[in-house]
Motif scaffolding. Structure first.
Motif, mmCIF file in Angstrom:
data_model
loop_
_atom_site.group_PDB
_atom_site.id
_atom_site.type_symbol
_atom_site.label_atom_id
_atom_site.label_comp_id
_atom_site.label_asym_id
_atom_site.label_seq_id
_atom_site.Cartn_x
_atom_site.Cartn_y
_atom_site.Cartn_z
ATOM 1 N N SER A 106 36.072 9.425 6.016
ATOM 2 C CA SER A 106 34.773 9.818 6.560
ATOM 3 C C SER A 106 34.131 8.667 7.331
ATOM 4 N N PRO A 107 33.534 8.960 8.485
ATOM 5 C CA PRO A 107 32.824 7.915 9.237
ATOM 6 C C PRO A 107 31.556 7.455 8.521
ATOM 7 N N LEU A 108 31.182 8.162 7.455
ATOM 8 C CA LEU A 108 29.976 7.806 6.707
ATOM 9 C C LEU A 108 30.234 6.741 5.643
ATOM 10 N N LEU A 109 31.474 6.313 5.491
ATOM 11 C CA LEU A 109 31.782 5.325 4.453
ATOM 12 C C LEU A 109 31.032 4.012 4.678
ATOM 13 N N ALA A 110 30.802 3.663 5.932
ATOM 14 C CA ALA A 110 30.043 2.438 6.216
ATOM 15 C C ALA A 110 28.622 2.553 5.674
ATOM 16 N N VAL A 111 28.030 3.733 5.822
ATOM 17 C CA VAL A 111 26.681 3.973 5.301
ATOM 18 C C VAL A 111 26.688 3.900 3.776
ATOM 19 N N HIS A 112 27.711 4.487 3.163
ATOM 20 C CA HIS A 112 27.806 4.478 1.707
ATOM 21 C C HIS A 112 28.008 3.063 1.177
ATOM 22 N N LEU A 113 28.696 2.239 1.946
ATOM 23 C CA LEU A 113 28.886 0.840 1.549
ATOM 24 C C LEU A 113 27.545 0.123 1.454
ATOM 25 N N VAL A 114 26.647 0.398 2.387
ATOM 26 C CA VAL A 114 25.317 -0.216 2.371
ATOM 27 C C VAL A 114 24.586 0.137 1.078
ATOM 28 N N ASP A 115 24.633 1.402 0.702
ATOM 29 C CA ASP A 115 24.007 1.874 -0.539
ATOM 30 C C ASP A 115 24.587 1.148 -1.751
ATOM 31 N N ILE A 116 25.896 1.005 -1.788
ATOM 32 C CA ILE A 116 26.568 0.391 -2.935
ATOM 33 C C ILE A 116 26.261 -1.104 -3.022
ATOM 34 N N ILE A 117 26.265 -1.791 -1.881
ATOM 35 C CA ILE A 117 25.948 -3.224 -1.890
ATOM 36 C C ILE A 117 24.532 -3.443 -2.416
ATOM 37 N N TYR A 118 23.594 -2.619 -1.966
ATOM 38 C CA TYR A 118 22.201 -2.757 -2.412
ATOM 39 C C TYR A 118 22.113 -2.629 -3.930
ATOM 40 N N SER A 119 22.754 -1.603 -4.478
ATOM 41 C CA SER A 119 22.659 -1.366 -5.924
ATOM 42 C C SER A 119 23.294 -2.507 -6.715
ATOM 43 N N TYR A 120 24.374 -3.081 -6.187
ATOM 44 C CA TYR A 120 25.031 -4.216 -6.853
ATOM 45 C C TYR A 120 24.119 -5.443 -6.842
ATOM 46 N N CYS A 121 23.577 -5.767 -5.671
ATOM 47 C CA CYS A 121 22.715 -6.948 -5.557
ATOM 48 C C CYS A 121 21.453 -6.786 -6.400
ATOM 49 N N PHE A 122 20.885 -5.584 -6.397
ATOM 50 C CA PHE A 122 19.709 -5.302 -7.223
ATOM 51 C C PHE A 122 20.019 -5.610 -8.685
ATOM 52 N N THR A 123 21.130 -5.078 -9.161
ATOM 53 C CA THR A 123 21.487 -5.220 -10.573
ATOM 54 C C THR A 123 21.766 -6.668 -10.946
ATOM 55 N N LEU A 124 22.513 -7.378 -10.112
ATOM 56 C CA LEU A 124 22.812 -8.773 -10.437
ATOM 57 C C LEU A 124 21.566 -9.639 -10.426
ATOM 58 N N ARG A 125 20.640 -9.363 -9.523
ATOM 59 C CA ARG A 125 19.402 -10.145 -9.507
ATOM 60 C C ARG A 125 18.556 -9.832 -10.744
ATOM 61 N N VAL A 126 18.538 -8.578 -11.168
ATOM 62 C CA VAL A 126 17.782 -8.202 -12.364
ATOM 63 C C VAL A 126 18.362 -8.875 -13.608
#
Length: 258
Positions: A64-84
């Protein structure tokens, strides 16, 4: 005294991550312990232990060409969690994984955001929700958008290590759940969500491995531009996200701290 945590993706060592051509971590010679530690910083997540398969082995159609968009969502959730968790998700794998699922539309809600703006707005809305706004609200969320840009600028090796770390977190949470006493229905639902999330993370890891650096750098530029738009339309104050306001601002999604 608790020392402030510095994200691994902001350290100079993150720019020197090397993986094999098939995406697996390089085998390091067993030199003395000091040399090993200097070559492999302990705070940089390890990459996959085994080669990553080609996408053609995982799916029979074009990705899917939307995988790049989904990657953005996943990176955000990872960084959020590690910072918390100050980088220490191992202290509470289940709690960390639940935070990831609550922030990520893709992993937690089986969401299919179609634009970077849509992906960021969902994550920012969760960050500004009553459950998390005490952490820093919109300003914290905008800082996480910078984290996304930084990770994308590091290229595929760093992203693969990040996704591998996220996969380890989710798998560890699944193992911990087996030993916890919960109602069977709730436990089963959570385990199913974690299993699906783990599969999605692995698939997008394989996708990232096949992406040229210019694809990732272009995505970083789009994320940076979206942050500028958010700042322009009220990044330093609360503002409503309504259909009327969105239409009145040429489609710019707006976030309200609730």
């Amino acid at each position: 005294m608790i020392e402030p945590w510095d994200p691994w993706w902001l350290k100079p060592a993150a720019r020197t991550i090397c993986l094999s051509k098939d995406g697996a971590q390089l085998i390091q010679p067993m030199a003395n312990r000091e040399d090993l530690e200097s070559d492999q910083p302990s705070d940089i997540p390890c990459g996959p232990k085994t080669p990553l398969p080609s996408l053609r082995m995982l799916i029979s159609t074009e990705p899917s060409p939307l995988l790049a968009v989904h990657l953005v969502d996943i990176i955000y959730s990872y960084c959020f969690t590690l910072r918390v968790y100050n980088g220490d998700w191992q202290s509470d794998a289940v709690g960390s994984a639940m935070v990831v699922l609550s922030i990520s539309s893709v992993l937690g809600q089986a969401g299919q955001p179609e634009t970077v703006q849509e992906a960021l707005c969902y994550c920012l809305e969760q960050t500004c929700s009553p459950a998390y706004r005490h952490i820093g609200g919109l300003q914290f969320g905008l800082a996480l958008v910078d984290d996304i840009t930084n990770l994308l600028s590091l290229g595929s090796p760093a992203l693969i290590c990040m996704l591998c770390d996220l996969q380890r977190m989710i798998m560890a949470a699944g193992r911990e759940l087996k030993s916890e006493k919960q109602r069977k229905l709730r436990k089963s639902e959570t385990k199913s969500k974690l299993k699906l999330a783990e599969r999605k993370v692995y698939f997008i890891m394989c996708w990232v491995h096949e992406q040229p650096n210019n694809t990732l750098s272009s995505l970083a530029a789009i994320v940076s531009a979206e942050k500028s738009s958010l700042m322009e339309y009220g990044g330093n104050k609360s503002f409503s996200r309504t259909e009327k306001n969105v239409a009145g601002n040429k489609g710019k999604a707006l976030i309200e701290e609730m």
